[in-house]
Design a protein around this motif. Structure first.
Motif, short mmCIF file in Angstrom:
data_model
loop_
_atom_site.label_atom_id
_atom_site.label_comp_id
_atom_site.label_asym_id
_atom_site.label_seq_id
_atom_site.Cartn_x
_atom_site.Cartn_y
_atom_site.Cartn_z
N PRO A 1 -0.04 18.01 -47.56
CA PRO A 1 -1.72 18.03 -47.84
C PRO A 1 -1.92 17.54 -49.12
CG PRO A 1 -0.78 20.25 -46.66
CD PRO A 1 0.45 19.41 -47.21
N GLU A 2 -1.03 17.89 -50.24
CA GLU A 2 -1.46 17.28 -51.50
C GLU A 2 -0.93 15.84 -51.99
OE1 GLU A 2 2.99 18.92 -51.62
OE2 GLU A 2 0.96 19.48 -50.94
N GLU A 3 -0.58 15.21 -50.86
CA GLU A 3 0.01 13.86 -51.15
C GLU A 3 -1.14 12.86 -50.69
OE1 GLU A 3 4.50 14.03 -50.20
OE2 GLU A 3 3.18 13.30 -48.51
N ARG A 4 -1.35 11.87 -51.53
CA ARG A 4 -2.44 10.77 -51.16
C ARG A 4 -1.54 9.46 -50.76
NH1 ARG A 4 -3.75 8.49 -55.71
NH2 ARG A 4 -5.51 7.57 -54.65
N TRP A 5 -2.10 9.02 -49.53
CA TRP A 5 -1.55 7.88 -48.87
C TRP A 5 -2.71 6.80 -48.59
CZ3 TRP A 5 3.28 6.97 -47.14
CH2 TRP A 5 4.31 7.99 -47.48
N LEU A 6 -2.31 5.56 -48.96
CA LEU A 6 -3.18 4.35 -48.67
C LEU A 6 -3.09 3.98 -47.27
CD1 LEU A 6 -3.43 2.54 -52.09
CD2 LEU A 6 -4.64 4.48 -51.48
N LEU A 7 -3.98 3.55 -46.65
CA LEU A 7 -3.99 2.98 -45.33
C LEU A 7 -4.47 1.63 -45.39
CD1 LEU A 7 -3.30 2.98 -42.33
CD2 LEU A 7 -5.60 3.80 -41.67
N VAL A 8 -3.71 0.50 -44.95
CA VAL A 8 -4.24 -0.84 -45.27
C VAL A 8 -4.10 -1.46 -43.96
CG1 VAL A 8 -3.45 -3.03 -46.23
CG2 VAL A 8 -2.91 -1.13 -47.40
N THR A 9 -5.38 -1.83 -43.71
CA THR A 9 -5.62 -2.71 -42.32
C THR A 9 -6.77 -3.40 -42.34
OG1 THR A 9 -5.58 -2.49 -39.98
CG2 THR A 9 -7.03 -0.97 -41.11
N SER A 10 -7.06 -4.13 -41.29
CA SER A 10 -8.38 -5.05 -41.47
C SER A 10 -9.68 -4.32 -41.79
CB SER A 10 -8.37 -6.09 -40.44
OG SER A 10 -7.50 -6.75 -40.23
N ALA A 11 -10.63 -4.97 -42.28
CA ALA A 11 -11.77 -3.99 -42.74
C ALA A 11 -12.52 -3.63 -41.40
CB ALA A 11 -12.89 -4.75 -43.55
N TRP A 12 -12.66 -4.67 -40.41
CA TRP A 12 -13.24 -4.36 -39.06
C TRP A 12 -12.53 -3.44 -38.57
CZ3 TRP A 12 -9.72 -5.82 -35.42
CH2 TRP A 12 -8.77 -6.74 -35.83
N HIS A 13 -11.28 -3.12 -38.61
CA HIS A 13 -10.63 -2.40 -37.65
C HIS A 13 -10.31 -0.68 -38.53
CE1 HIS A 13 -6.09 -0.88 -36.48
NE2 HIS A 13 -6.67 -0.90 -35.26
N MET A 14 -10.79 -0.67 -39.73
CA MET A 14 -10.53 0.59 -40.39
C MET A 14 -11.15 1.65 -39.62
SD MET A 14 -8.91 1.59 -43.02
CE MET A 14 -8.54 0.31 -44.06
N PRO A 15 -12.62 1.51 -39.10
CA PRO A 15 -13.02 2.95 -38.64
C PRO A 15 -12.21 3.52 -37.73
CG PRO A 15 -14.68 1.30 -39.00
CD PRO A 15 -13.54 0.66 -39.24
N ARG A 16 -11.52 2.70 -36.66
CA ARG A 16 -10.68 3.32 -35.65
C ARG A 16 -9.58 3.77 -36.00
NH1 ARG A 16 -7.81 0.25 -31.18
NH2 ARG A 16 -8.81 -1.46 -32.09
N ALA A 17 -8.98 2.96 -37.00
CA ALA A 17 -7.67 3.37 -37.52
C ALA A 17 -7.69 4.71 -38.53
CB ALA A 17 -7.26 2.17 -38.59
N VAL A 18 -8.62 4.71 -39.39
CA VAL A 18 -8.89 6.13 -39.71
C VAL A 18 -9.29 7.27 -39.00
CG1 VAL A 18 -10.39 7.37 -41.55
CG2 VAL A 18 -9.47 5.21 -42.01
N GLY A 19 -9.96 6.92 -37.85
CA GLY A 19 -10.07 8.32 -37.02
C GLY A 19 -8.81 8.50 -36.06
N CYS A 20 -7.97 7.47 -35.82
CA CYS A 20 -6.85 7.83 -35.34
C CYS A 20 -5.90 8.87 -36.14
CB CYS A 20 -6.02 6.53 -34.70
SG CYS A 20 -6.66 5.66 -33.40
N PHE A 21 -5.74 8.17 -37.67
CA PHE A 21 -5.05 9.10 -38.53
C PHE A 21 -5.73 10.35 -38.59
CE2 PHE A 21 -2.81 5.11 -39.32
CZ PHE A 21 -1.71 5.31 -39.77
N ARG A 22 -6.92 10.68 -38.53
CA ARG A 22 -7.69 11.86 -38.74
C ARG A 22 -6.91 12.64 -37.39
NH1 ARG A 22 -13.47 10.05 -40.64
NH2 ARG A 22 -12.79 9.96 -42.99
N GLU A 23 -7.11 12.32 -36.45
CA GLU A 23 -6.94 12.85 -35.11
C GLU A 23 -5.23 13.49 -35.21
OE1 GLU A 23 -7.83 14.83 -31.61
OE2 GLU A 23 -9.19 13.94 -33.14
#
Length: 284
Positions: free
Chosen positions: A182-204
């Motif tokens: 929980p205390e770690e910080r991770w960057l997610l690199v993907t295309s800007a147009w793909h970021m909403p779906r990608a972030v949603g999947c990682f949250r899930e």
């Protein structure tokens, strides 16, 4: 099943394919049947679709909300624990056949893998990308591993996830591989147009990430008034945008993302805001 059906359904409803099929069906009906009004409507609709989708800024209007959803990443925040780069920027089939790294329009993804590896020498590096072909084939992660020196990434630092075939699997398999704290910080690199779906999947998947968008296709809201010089450019962008909006809806309905249109987390008082200058300045 979801992977296979998504590939087939998208082929049928891709705007450029749909416009062409409608136009051809209309011509056939005009020539060989009594349904002349229906044929004329289909032929006209297909032609107008190609014209408006190719030359007018419909693609920008569809892409801009996706690309503007997450701000560009700030350059003055503390070093992250790790960096996750999603596949999709490498032409796996051609790369395998030619034994070289062949990138496509999303080639900024592996480029920024090398850049961030240099900027954050202590960060863990994860590349997540299997084979997106129905028949299988060499994974993007394996290609990155084999050609790490050409890309400029230290092979010894790479953590490879080579089983994922789509964004949901990128998130689920990466979380299972890394076991983030929980205390770690991770960057997610993907295309800007793909970021909403990608972030949603990682949250899930229970994996909290910070967005590092790259591979912008628009320059900003001024592009909403810009015509295309070549219809192929507009249609390519429109196909991409429609695919992503359909992907968001399908993932929400399937329970792969928690929201219809995932947005950035509200900043906490002790966490620096990831806001940064204009999107183009951080990704190009």
């Amino acid at each position: 099943m979801f992977f296979t059906s998504s590939k087939l359904i998208y082929f049928l409803i891709t705007p450029s394919n749909l416009f062409i099929l409608a136009g051809l069906a209309g011509v056939v009906l005009l020539i060989s049947s009594g349904l002349r009004r229906t044929g004329a409507t289909l032929a006209l609709g297909g032609t107008l679709g190609l014209l408006l989708g190719g030359l007018f800024p419909l693609s920008e209007l569809a892409l801009l909300p996706l690309e503007q959803r997450f701000p560009a990443y700030a350059s003055d925040v503390p070093a992250p624990t790790g960096i996750i780069v999603l596949g999709g920027g490498i032409e796996a089939g051609v790369s395998e056949a030619r034994d070289q790294v062949i990138v496509n329009d999303a080639g900024e993804r592996p480029i920024y893998l090398a850049d961030l590896a240099r900027r954050f020498p202590q960060a863990r590096l994860v590349f997540s990308g299997g084979s997106g072909f129905l028949g299988g084939g060499e994974s993007e992660a394996d290609i990155v591993s084999r050609h790490a020196d050409a890309i400029g990434v230290p092979r010894s630092r790479l953590i490879l996830e080579n089983r994922s075939r789509n964004t949901r699997e990128n998130a689920a398999f990466s979380a299972a591989l890394i076991h983030p704290k929980p205390e770690e910080r991770w960057l997610l690199v993907t295309s800007a147009w793909h970021m909403p779906r990608a972030v949603g999947c990682f949250r899930e998947a229970g994996f909290r990430v910070e967005a590092f968008p790259v591979d912008y296709r628009t320059r900003g809201w001024n592009d909403a008034l810009r015509l295309h010089a070549f219809s192929s450019d507009g249609l390519l962008q429109l196909d991409l945008a429609v695919k992503e909006w359909i992907g968001l809806a399908a993932y929400k309905l399937a329970g792969y993302i928690p929201d219809w249109f995932p947005a950035p987390d509200a900043p906490s008082p002790e966490t620096p805001s990831p806001a940064a200058p204009s999107p183009g300045s951080a990704s190009r």
